[in-house]
Design a protein around this motif. Structure first.
Motif, short mmCIF file in Angstrom:
data_model
loop_
_atom_site.label_atom_id
_atom_site.label_comp_id
_atom_site.label_asym_id
_atom_site.label_seq_id
_atom_site.Cartn_x
_atom_site.Cartn_y
_atom_site.Cartn_z
N ILE A 65 -0.38 6.82 12.99
CA ILE A 65 -1.20 6.56 11.81
C ILE A 65 -1.79 5.17 11.93
O ILE A 65 -1.07 4.20 12.20
CB ILE A 65 -0.37 6.68 10.53
CG1 ILE A 65 0.22 8.08 10.41
CG2 ILE A 65 -1.20 6.33 9.31
CD1 ILE A 65 1.22 8.22 9.29
N THR A 66 -3.09 5.07 11.75
CA THR A 66 -3.76 3.77 11.75
C THR A 66 -4.32 3.55 10.35
O THR A 66 -4.99 4.43 9.80
CB THR A 66 -4.90 3.75 12.79
OG1 THR A 66 -4.35 4.09 14.07
CG2 THR A 66 -5.54 2.39 12.85
N ARG A 67 -4.06 2.39 9.80
CA ARG A 67 -4.52 2.07 8.44
C ARG A 67 -5.08 0.65 8.44
O ARG A 67 -4.47 -0.26 8.98
CB ARG A 67 -3.33 2.17 7.48
CG ARG A 67 -3.66 1.93 6.05
CD ARG A 67 -4.00 3.19 5.36
NE ARG A 67 -3.99 2.97 3.91
CZ ARG A 67 -4.61 3.74 3.08
NH1 ARG A 67 -5.28 4.78 3.52
NH2 ARG A 67 -4.59 3.51 1.80
N SER A 68 -6.23 0.48 7.83
CA SER A 68 -6.86 -0.83 7.72
C SER A 68 -6.53 -1.45 6.37
O SER A 68 -6.37 -0.73 5.38
CB SER A 68 -8.37 -0.68 7.87
OG SER A 68 -9.02 -1.90 7.59
N SER A 69 -6.45 -2.75 6.32
CA SER A 69 -6.15 -3.42 5.05
C SER A 69 -7.27 -3.22 4.04
O SER A 69 -7.05 -3.35 2.84
CB SER A 69 -5.90 -4.91 5.27
OG SER A 69 -7.05 -5.53 5.78
N ASP B 265 -8.43 -0.42 3.33
CA ASP B 265 -8.14 0.87 2.71
C ASP B 265 -7.00 0.79 1.70
O ASP B 265 -6.68 1.79 1.07
CB ASP B 265 -7.76 1.89 3.77
CG ASP B 265 -8.86 2.14 4.77
OD1 ASP B 265 -10.04 1.99 4.40
OD2 ASP B 265 -8.55 2.47 5.94
N PHE B 266 -6.38 -0.36 1.55
CA PHE B 266 -5.22 -0.49 0.68
C PHE B 266 -5.58 -0.15 -0.77
O PHE B 266 -6.65 -0.52 -1.26
CB PHE B 266 -4.63 -1.89 0.74
CG PHE B 266 -3.84 -2.17 1.99
CD1 PHE B 266 -3.83 -1.30 3.05
CD2 PHE B 266 -3.10 -3.33 2.10
CE1 PHE B 266 -3.10 -1.56 4.20
CE2 PHE B 266 -2.38 -3.61 3.24
CZ PHE B 266 -2.37 -2.72 4.28
N ASP C 247 0.84 -1.19 0.00
CA ASP C 247 0.00 0.00 0.00
C ASP C 247 0.87 1.24 0.00
O ASP C 247 2.04 1.20 0.38
CB ASP C 247 -0.89 0.01 1.25
CG ASP C 247 -1.95 1.09 1.22
OD1 ASP C 247 -2.35 1.52 0.14
OD2 ASP C 247 -2.37 1.51 2.31
N TRP C 248 0.30 2.33 -0.45
CA TRP C 248 0.90 3.66 -0.31
C TRP C 248 -0.25 4.65 -0.13
O TRP C 248 -1.34 4.45 -0.63
CB TRP C 248 1.76 4.04 -1.52
CG TRP C 248 0.96 4.39 -2.73
CD1 TRP C 248 0.59 3.56 -3.74
CD2 TRP C 248 0.40 5.66 -3.04
NE1 TRP C 248 -0.16 4.24 -4.66
CE2 TRP C 248 -0.30 5.53 -4.25
CE3 TRP C 248 0.41 6.90 -2.40
CZ2 TRP C 248 -0.97 6.58 -4.83
CZ3 TRP C 248 -0.27 7.95 -2.98
CH2 TRP C 248 -0.94 7.79 -4.19
N PHE C 249 0.02 5.69 0.61
CA PHE C 249 -0.97 6.75 0.80
C PHE C 249 -0.28 8.01 1.28
O PHE C 249 0.85 7.97 1.77
CB PHE C 249 -2.07 6.32 1.78
CG PHE C 249 -1.59 5.92 3.14
CD1 PHE C 249 -1.59 6.82 4.18
CD2 PHE C 249 -1.15 4.62 3.37
CE1 PHE C 249 -1.15 6.45 5.45
CE2 PHE C 249 -0.71 4.25 4.62
CZ PHE C 249 -0.70 5.15 5.66
N GLN D 88 -0.31 11.15 3.85
CA GLN D 88 -0.82 11.41 5.20
C GLN D 88 -0.26 12.73 5.71
O GLN D 88 0.92 13.03 5.53
CB GLN D 88 -0.39 10.27 6.13
CG GLN D 88 -0.79 10.43 7.56
CD GLN D 88 -2.28 10.20 7.77
OE1 GLN D 88 -2.87 9.37 7.10
NE2 GLN D 88 -2.86 10.92 8.68
#
Length: 155
Positions: A54-58, A60-61, A41-43, A45
């Motif tokens: 930072i919290t990221r859910s799979s 959201d990938f 993933d990339w985003f 932030q």
């Protein structure tokens, strides 16, 4: 992901997954294993000065989505003259069930590599390709070339 920043800025967060041990059970060094990592993933932030979390859910990938319809339902829709929307709207993603490589019954140890760097917008001449070229770095950066310790260890 815990990040410490000196300034408020937009940052790109990239997550990679790769094997932890070689075929003999010895830990890989990053210099020998860089080509076995793949980008999960990339985003972009926003980070604030000081400590940020930072919290990221799979779910959201960017590269993964839920599975398409089963073939039986696709045939039913085609018989009705309809086309499933997820068949042509997101052809550049993979099913989320393929996110993790196949493991073993005892489990399979992987290592997660998270890379954070300042966001540089896409140059004006690359604007038409913005959906494919999200920032000013090559795909797979920083694992797009061999990892040399003297260049890789940066502040």
């Amino acid at each position: 992901i815990d990040i410490k920043s000196d300034v408020a800025t937009n940052a790109v967060v990239k997550m990679f997954l790769g094997p932890k041990y070689d075929e003999n059970g010895f830990p890989f060094s990053l210099e020998d294993n860089w080509m076995n990592f793949y980008e999960l993933d990339w985003f972009v932030q926003k980070v604030n000065p000081g400590q940020s979390q930072i919290t990221r859910s799979s779910t959201d990938f960017a590269f993964f989505k839920e599975d398409s319809l089963p073939m039986a339902e696709i045939y039913k829709l085609l018989d009705q003259g309809k086309i499933p929307t997820d068949m042509f709207n997101s052809s550049d993603t993979m099913p989320s069930r393929l996110m993790l490589p196949k493991g073993t019954y005892d489990g399979f140890p992987f290592q997660l590599f998270v890379f954070v760097y300042p966001y540089e917008p896409t140059p004006k001449e690359s604007e038409p390709f913005k959906s494919v070229v999200p920032d000013n770095k090559p795909f797979g950066y920083p694992f797009d070339r061999p990892v040399l310790p003297q260049y890789f260890k940066q502040p």
